[in-house]
Design a protein around this motif. Structure first.
Motif, PDB file in Angstrom:
ATOM      1  N   CYS A 195      -4.372  -0.372  -0.132  1.00 12.08           N
ATOM      2  CA  CYS A 195      -5.117  -1.470   0.458  1.00 12.08           C
ATOM      3  C   CYS A 195      -6.583  -1.042   0.593  1.00 12.08           C
ATOM      4  O   CYS A 195      -6.915   0.132   0.394  1.00 12.08           O
ATOM      5  CB  CYS A 195      -4.533  -1.846   1.824  1.00 12.08           C
ATOM      6  SG  CYS A 195      -4.759  -0.587   3.085  1.00 12.08           S
ATOM      7  N   GLU A 226      -0.007   4.077   0.948  1.00 14.97           N
ATOM      8  CA  GLU A 226      -0.381   4.945   2.049  1.00 14.97           C
ATOM      9  C   GLU A 226       0.155   4.423   3.390  1.00 14.97           C
ATOM     10  O   GLU A 226       0.820   5.140   4.113  1.00 14.97           O
ATOM     11  CB  GLU A 226      -1.909   5.058   2.088  1.00 14.97           C
ATOM     12  CG  GLU A 226      -2.446   6.138   2.996  1.00 14.97           C
ATOM     13  CD  GLU A 226      -2.144   7.547   2.503  1.00 14.97           C
ATOM     14  OE1 GLU A 226      -1.829   7.710   1.301  1.00 14.97           O
ATOM     15  OE2 GLU A 226      -2.207   8.469   3.331  1.00 14.97           O
ATOM     16  N   CYS A 227      -0.121   3.162   3.686  1.00 15.25           N
ATOM     17  CA  CYS A 227       0.246   2.639   5.003  1.00 15.25           C
ATOM     18  C   CYS A 227       1.365   1.597   4.926  1.00 15.25           C
ATOM     19  O   CYS A 227       1.781   1.059   5.940  1.00 15.25           O
ATOM     20  CB  CYS A 227      -0.978   2.037   5.698  1.00 15.25           C
ATOM     21  SG  CYS A 227      -1.581   0.547   4.884  1.00 15.25           S
ATOM     22  N   CYS A 259      -7.204   1.945   3.175  1.00 16.92           N
ATOM     23  CA  CYS A 259      -6.737   3.255   2.730  1.00 16.92           C
ATOM     24  C   CYS A 259      -7.561   3.755   1.545  1.00 16.92           C
ATOM     25  O   CYS A 259      -7.854   4.948   1.467  1.00 16.92           O
ATOM     26  CB  CYS A 259      -5.267   3.200   2.360  1.00 16.92           C
ATOM     27  SG  CYS A 259      -4.215   2.937   3.798  1.00 16.92           S
ATOM     28  N   CYS A 284       0.832  -1.208   0.000  1.00 18.75           N
ATOM     29  CA  CYS A 284       0.000   0.000   0.000  1.00 18.75           C
ATOM     30  C   CYS A 284       0.866   1.258   0.000  1.00 18.75           C
ATOM     31  O   CYS A 284       1.805   1.370   0.795  1.00 18.75           O
ATOM     32  CB  CYS A 284      -0.918  -0.012   1.217  1.00 18.75           C
ATOM     33  SG  CYS A 284      -1.933   1.456   1.340  1.00 18.75           S
TER      34      CYS A 284
HETATM   35 ZN   LIG Z   1      -3.102   1.020   3.268  1.00 16.19          ZN
END
Ligand SMILES: [Zn+2]
Length: 125
Positions: A113, A94-95, A116, A92
């Motif tokens: 994911c 983002e995370c 997110c 992901c």
């Molecule tokens: Zn994520």
């Protein structure tokens, strides 16, 4: 994800990209004609009216894909291919958690994911 595991996703992405771009001489096209009309014709001497039918189907398919996110999807596909080259595909953006393969199978070009993606969506992404 291992490079070897990325390979099928890479192929899917390349086929999708070709489809979005409207490339003619690609695997994507072969896959399309297998899915659609013409049961097992070997693509050479196709009568022109059948070829026309084929391109209509192709056009519609293409339009559908394009209508969903237009050029954005193409960009995401390019980015995903880059992540495969970098060996970070399936993570992901983002995370940094691993994106489940079930999700990648459904949307191979997604950079996020599930969590997110829905967070970003609800924040107006
Ligand atoms: Zn994520």
């Amino acid at each position: 994800m291992k490079k070897r595991e990325m390979k099928p996703f890479k192929e899917t992405l390349i086929a999708l990209r070709a489809r979005l771009r409207g490339d003619v001489n690609t695997l994507a096209n072969a896959a399309l004609s297998n899915n659609g009309n013409s049961a097992g014709s070997s693509s050479s001497s196709v009568p022109s009216h059948i070829a026309d039918l084929g391109s209509d189907t192709y056009e519609q398919d293409n339009t559908l894909l394009l209508m969903s996110n237009e050029g954005e999807v193409l960009q995401q596909i390019e980015d995903a291919l880059e992540r495969i080259e970098d060996g970070v595909y399936g993570t992901c953006n983002e995370c940094s958690k691993v994106i489940p393969k079930t999700r990648l199978n459904a949307i191979p070009y997604t950079p996020y994911c599930v969590k997110c993606a829905s967070d970003l969506e609800s924040s107006g992404y």
